[in-house]
Every structure is written in C-alpha cells, then in structure tokens.
Write a protein that holds these residues in place. Structure first.
Motif, mmCIF file in Angstrom:
data_model
loop_
_atom_site.group_PDB
_atom_site.id
_atom_site.type_symbol
_atom_site.label_atom_id
_atom_site.label_comp_id
_atom_site.label_asym_id
_atom_site.label_seq_id
_atom_site.Cartn_x
_atom_site.Cartn_y
_atom_site.Cartn_z
ATOM 1 N N ILE A 27 -5.965 4.720 -7.670
ATOM 2 C CA ILE A 27 -6.143 3.277 -7.517
ATOM 3 C C ILE A 27 -4.889 2.538 -7.972
ATOM 4 C CG2 ILE A 27 -7.466 1.267 -8.315
ATOM 5 C CD1 ILE A 27 -9.898 3.168 -8.535
ATOM 6 N N CYS A 28 -4.294 2.971 -9.080
ATOM 7 C CA CYS A 28 -3.082 2.323 -9.583
ATOM 8 C C CYS A 28 -1.903 2.518 -8.634
ATOM 9 C CB CYS A 28 -2.734 2.870 -10.964
ATOM 10 S SG CYS A 28 -3.859 2.322 -12.278
ATOM 11 N N LYS A 29 -1.777 3.717 -8.045
ATOM 12 C CA LYS A 29 -0.684 3.964 -7.111
ATOM 13 C C LYS A 29 -0.835 3.113 -5.858
ATOM 14 C CE LYS A 29 1.147 8.533 -8.216
ATOM 15 N NZ LYS A 29 1.486 9.876 -7.691
ATOM 16 N N MET A 30 -2.057 3.012 -5.350
ATOM 17 C CA MET A 30 -2.285 2.167 -4.176
ATOM 18 C C MET A 30 -1.967 0.710 -4.519
ATOM 19 S SD MET A 30 -3.155 3.940 -1.505
ATOM 20 C CE MET A 30 -3.891 2.703 -0.421
ATOM 21 N N HIS A 31 -2.363 0.272 -5.706
ATOM 22 C CA HIS A 31 -2.056 -1.087 -6.136
ATOM 23 C C HIS A 31 -0.553 -1.314 -6.172
ATOM 24 C CE1 HIS A 31 -0.799 -3.850 -9.374
ATOM 25 N NE2 HIS A 31 -1.766 -4.631 -8.923
ATOM 26 N N ASP A 32 0.182 -0.372 -6.768
ATOM 27 C CA ASP A 32 1.628 -0.544 -6.921
ATOM 28 C C ASP A 32 2.338 -0.581 -5.566
ATOM 29 O OD1 ASP A 32 1.230 -0.562 -9.628
ATOM 30 O OD2 ASP A 32 1.901 1.505 -9.948
ATOM 31 N N ILE A 33 1.950 0.311 -4.665
ATOM 32 C CA ILE A 33 2.586 0.369 -3.343
ATOM 33 C C ILE A 33 2.308 -0.903 -2.549
ATOM 34 C CG2 ILE A 33 2.597 1.551 -1.109
ATOM 35 C CD1 ILE A 33 2.005 4.153 -2.660
ATOM 36 N N LEU A 34 1.034 -1.309 -2.505
ATOM 37 C CA LEU A 34 0.671 -2.476 -1.700
ATOM 38 C C LEU A 34 1.189 -3.760 -2.320
ATOM 39 C CD1 LEU A 34 -2.949 -1.550 -0.537
ATOM 40 C CD2 LEU A 34 -0.743 -1.069 0.533
ATOM 41 N N ASP A 35 1.221 -3.828 -3.645
ATOM 42 C CA ASP A 35 1.778 -5.014 -4.313
ATOM 43 C C ASP A 35 3.265 -5.153 -3.986
ATOM 44 O OD1 ASP A 35 1.584 -7.209 -6.376
ATOM 45 O OD2 ASP A 35 3.076 -5.933 -7.347
ATOM 46 N N LYS A 36 3.972 -4.034 -3.984
ATOM 47 C CA LYS A 36 5.403 -4.063 -3.654
ATOM 48 C C LYS A 36 5.612 -4.497 -2.202
ATOM 49 C CE LYS A 36 9.558 -1.198 -3.534
ATOM 50 N NZ LYS A 36 10.121 0.163 -3.719
ATOM 51 N N LEU A 37 4.804 -3.955 -1.283
ATOM 52 C CA LEU A 37 4.927 -4.336 0.122
ATOM 53 C C LEU A 37 4.666 -5.818 0.317
ATOM 54 C CD1 LEU A 37 3.094 -1.371 1.898
ATOM 55 C CD2 LEU A 37 5.529 -1.906 2.010
ATOM 56 N N GLU A 38 3.646 -6.324 -0.368
ATOM 57 C CA GLU A 38 3.295 -7.733 -0.206
ATOM 58 C C GLU A 38 4.383 -8.645 -0.778
ATOM 59 O OE1 GLU A 38 -0.317 -10.814 -1.372
ATOM 60 O OE2 GLU A 38 -0.584 -8.661 -1.636
ATOM 61 N N ARG A 39 4.939 -8.269 -1.922
ATOM 62 C CA ARG A 39 5.984 -9.095 -2.533
ATOM 63 C C ARG A 39 7.267 -9.079 -1.708
ATOM 64 N NH1 ARG A 39 7.806 -6.935 -6.589
ATOM 65 N NH2 ARG A 39 6.411 -5.175 -7.039
ATOM 66 N N GLU A 40 7.604 -7.901 -1.170
ATOM 67 C CA GLU A 40 8.855 -7.792 -0.414
ATOM 68 C C GLU A 40 8.770 -8.477 0.940
ATOM 69 O OE1 GLU A 40 9.773 -3.658 -0.205
ATOM 70 O OE2 GLU A 40 10.621 -3.572 -2.234
ATOM 71 N N ASN A 41 7.575 -8.491 1.532
ATOM 72 C CA ASN A 41 7.418 -9.060 2.873
ATOM 73 C C ASN A 41 6.742 -10.425 2.873
ATOM 74 O OD1 ASN A 41 8.259 -6.694 4.766
ATOM 75 N ND2 ASN A 41 6.941 -5.744 3.237
ATOM 76 N N ASN A 42 6.209 -10.835 1.700
ATOM 77 C CA ASN A 42 5.585 -12.143 1.565
ATOM 78 C C ASN A 42 4.430 -12.350 2.543
ATOM 79 O OD1 ASN A 42 5.315 -14.599 0.245
ATOM 80 N ND2 ASN A 42 6.503 -15.686 1.816
#
Length: 297
Positions: A87-102
């Motif tokens: 769950i934490c890894k999925m959070h980290d990956i998707l959070d990074k994608l969302e921040r980088e792509n807005n």
C-alpha cells in the motif's frame, strides 16, 4: 515499471501488457495520443524490446487497465504477504506521478486486499479501482474486463448491472427478454475478508453500496460507484481465480444464470463493447483481445 522490472526475472510480461494498455487508452482518448507521443525518447528501445504493443494497440483491446499491471508488479517485487509495504509503495508511486504531472489521469484512488478471514498467513489478493480518463473509456474497460479478465462469477455480477442500465433505456417489450431476468450477483463466503484502503491517505474504506449489491459485502454506505469500478472487483476476482475452496462456497442467485441465457448476455455485452469502441472512433474491432508476451520480441 521498467525500473521495477529490473528486480525480477518474471515480470517482463507486465511491462508488455502495460505498454499496450496505455497505448490503447491514448488512441481512444480525445485528443488522441500516439505511442511516440507517450514514451518520447524511449520509443526506439521500447519498440525494439516490446514491438507487439506498438503493432497491436490500434486493433486489439486490452483486458485491463494499466494500473492493474503496476499493482501486479509491486506485489511481485514486494511479496503478497507484505500488505502495508505494498500500500505504501503504491501510494509513493502514484503520489509522485500526480505531483510530476499535476493530474490524476490513469491514477487509482483505492486498493483492496482480500483473504481468508482469521488466517493471518493466508494469501492476500489485491485489486485497484478502475483508472481511465473519460466516461466511455471507463465503460470500455469494464466491459472488456467482464468478458476477458475477471473471474466468471465477478464478471457475471457486473454484467447484471450493465444489463439493468440497458433496460432503463429500452422499451417494455425489450425489458421482457430472458436476459432481463439474468442475475449473476453473488454472496461471498462469510469467512472472506475484503478490505479497501484509500491510497492517498492509506486509510481503511468501507465497501460502497454497489459492492454490497454485487458481492453481498456488509456496509452502511448509501452511495455507490459505477458497477465494476471499485477495487473490490479486481481483488475478489483474483481470489476466486486462485482459491477453489472459497469459490465453491459463494452463493449465487437461484436460477440466475442458466448457460443459454448467460451466452446471450455475453453476446449483448460484446455488442455493447463494439458500440462503445465505435463511439471513440476505434477502428472496426474484429474481436481481437491483447495477450501480453513473456518474450521481448
């Protein structure tokens, strides 16, 4: 996915699958996105190592969304027993994608874990909520998953509500067809634990009203997502595919899915999928469904 793939020797097939799924969704989006636009400077090495997604994205339909491939990769790399870490890894990956792509394009909001209740060492099976951009792509992926990806009981449950949506727009005569009485909903065994989490907050979530109707899950929620879009669907499907004992213990609606009626239902959902593909200007579909390859060529 390419970075995670370096940690295993059995996950190349997931890279192949996610490329095709992303390219397909790019092709049916508006505005359209070509594979070259999506992968940029990586196009030549990817096309060399994974030619089939480039060749078949415009003629074959994927069985599932890209995010499901990512989840499978994370589970393989992390180990299915390490629930919190997944769950934490999925959070980290998707959070990074969302921040980088807005933006939230193709990013799921929910993950679900299903296993035998009161058995801490039992295998955990994961699923994520449907992740597409736009209403028709979402409907396309739900229909495709019903037909080609999910366990038959799960697919039948979701198709039941797709048919009900048809009935709301049809004449009384059409509603009296045999398929209008089709009921593929199920009740999972009481000893099955099915827990969803909000990926952003990493907090538990109760099943929505739709999941209660599809699978007999207990909830006090009065609202539901569109049928087939929740993380519980993929999670329960993965469990039923692998746990024969649990599958044999589920309850189905009496006389809900005789073989001849089920065949007619599948025909209607297939026709529904064809019509949806036409609305997004996908080339004439001949029924081809993409099967990812273990090989790189």
């Amino acid at each position: 996915m390419l970075e995670l793939n370096k940690q295993r020797t059995d996950t190349t097939v997931l890279v192949d699958e996610i490329l095709h799924s992303i390219f397909f969704l790019g092709a049916i989006s508006y505005p359209h996105f070509t594979p070259e636009m999506i992968v940029g400077e990586k196009v030549n090495p990817l096309k060399s190592n994974f030619p089939r997604p480039f060749d078949l994205y415009s003629s074959q339909v994927p069985k599932r969304c890209p995010i499901s491939c990512l989840l499978d990769m994370v589970v393989k790399v992390t180990g299915q027993q390490n629930e919190t870490e997944i769950i934490c890894k999925m959070h980290d990956i998707l959070d990074k994608l969302e921040r980088e792509n807005n933006e939230k394009t193709l990013i799921s909001s929910t993950i679900c874990v299903s296993q035998k209740k009161n058995e801490p060492t039992s295998v955990r099976y994961y699923g994520v909520s449907m992740s597409t951009s736009g209403r028709n792509p979402g409907k396309i992926m739900v229909a495709a998953s019903c037909l080609f990806a999910w366990d038959s009981h799960v697919g039948d449950a979701v198709m039941t509500y797709i048919l009900k949506e048809f009935d709301n727009t049809k004449s009384k005569k059409a509603k009296e067809s045999e398929t209008s009485s089709f009921d593929g909903t199920i009740k999972v065994a009481k000893h099955l634990e099915c827990q969803a989490y909000n990926i952003t907050r990493k907090e538990k979530m109760p099943p929505c009203k739709a999941c209660a109707e599809l699978f007999g899950l207990v909830t006090n929620e009065k609202n539901g997502w569109d049928y087939g879009n929740c993380a519980e669907v993929g999670s329960i499907s993965n469990l039923l595919k692998n746990e024969v004992e649990v599958k044999n213990q589920i309850s189905t609606a009496p006389n809900g899915q005789p073989d001849e009626i089920r065949k007619e239902v599948i025909g209607k959902i297939t026709a529904h999928l064809k019509n949806l593909l036409k609305t997004v200007k996908f080339k004439e579909w001949n029924g081809g469904v993409y099967t990812p390859s273990e090989r790189n060529s």
